[in-house]
Design an enzyme around this catalytic site. Structure first.
Site, PDB file in Angstrom:
ATOM      1  CE1 TYR A   1       3.866   0.178  12.587  1.00 14.93           C
ATOM      2  CE2 TYR A   1       1.881   1.009  11.537  1.00 14.93           C
ATOM      3  CZ  TYR A   1       2.939   0.125  11.563  1.00 14.93           C
ATOM      4  OH  TYR A   1       3.064  -0.809  10.568  1.00 14.93           O
TER       5      TYR A   1
ATOM      6  CE  LYS B   1       2.791  -3.605   9.386  1.00 16.63           C
ATOM      7  NZ  LYS B   1       2.643  -3.172   7.965  1.00 16.63           N
TER       8      LYS B   1
ATOM      9  CG  ASP C   1      -0.117  -0.036   2.533  1.00 17.70           C
ATOM     10  OD1 ASP C   1       0.801  -0.874   2.641  1.00 17.70           O
ATOM     11  OD2 ASP C   1      -0.403   0.770   3.440  1.00 17.70           O
TER      12      ASP C   1
END
Length: 265
Positions: free
Chosen positions: A147, A178, A27
């Site tokens: 994140y 993730k 992506d």
């Protein structure tokens, strides 16, 4: 995870024996443009699929240009958030695709990116909560890229921060999280213990050597990771098929770094 739809779909992106996953995100074109390795998307997908990747991940508009209707199957995850490196705040991820669109495309899972600690954290968390509810309604798994990123985040690999953001993903309904590898198995084990859903690691910037790259994956797996979602270190590799195969040897078959390096010869 609830519902037969989620169960059926997640089995398409997860190795049935190891119960782990090797996902190759592609992506990056929306963030950084047509970078090396993503000029010819079908070719890149072919290479990682031949190497044994469980799934590829991409934005909705590229699917039609990269659909692989031949060879062995490879799972499809559609990423529904975006920002560009040209914008005033690349950490401000906005939703650009609905869960219903993803279902209509025949995808196996939805992916969303959340930067915890960013100026727009509250908006992104609201998006995650809403997308989670829609994924449950449509019976499609949700992979949340979590994140620690923002002006006050000095070390995004700090174990406490990584553990926090991973837990945020689980708290708001992600089926898979993730996040970043903390740098060693012991601290990453704490991240995994604090997150009740499977955790896979990001690849981050291009590493210097294959050994360094594979050692990171081996360390994460030793720390309890359930796989990887790694892009640039795969599709920008001189041989994406071989490096994908090396990754699968570690993730699915518990090979050593030395054994995995043999796949590159």
């Amino acid at each position: 995870m609830t519902g037969i739809g989620k169960k059926i779909r997640i089995e398409r992106i997860m190795h049935r024996e190891s119960r782990n996953m090797v996902v190759i995100p592609m992506d990056h074109g929306i963030s950084n443009g047509p970078i090396k390795g993503l000029i010819d998307v079908p070719e890149s997908i072919n290479k990682v699929a031949e190497g044994g990747a469980d799934a590829v991940l991409m934005q909705k508009g590229i699917i039609i240009h990269g659909h692989r209707g031949y060879g062995h199957d490879v799972g499809l995850i559609v990423h529904i958030s975006a920002s560009t490196a040209l914008g005033p705040d690349p950490n401000d991820k906005v939703q650009v695709c609905s869960v219903e669109e993803v279902v209509k495309m025949g995808a196996d899972a939805v992916s969303i990116h959340i930067n915890v600690g960013s100026v727009t954290e509250s908006d992104q968390l609201r998006q995650l909560g809403e997308v989670s509810e829609q994924c449950t309604y449509w019976g499609i798994p949700l992979l949340a890229m979590m994140y620690p990123r923002g002006k006050d985040i000095e070390n995004p690999h700090d174990a406490e921060l990584v553990a926090h953001v991973a837990r945020v993903g689980a708290e708001l309904g992600a089926d898979v999280v993730k996040t970043l590898y903390t740098g060693d198995p012991d601290t990453f084990r704490d991240v995994v213990r604090g997150c009740p859903v499977p955790v896979v690691i990001a690849g981050g910037p291009k590493t210097n050597t294959d050994q360094e790259f594979l050692e990171m994956i081996r360390g994460a797996m030793d720390g309890g990771a359930r796989g990887v979602a790694i892009g640039r270190n795969v599709f920008q590799h001189e041989n994406p098929t071989k490096i994908t195969k090396a990754i699968t040897e570690i993730v699915h078959f518990n090979r050593s770094v030395e054994e995995a390096l043999e796949m590159l010869k």
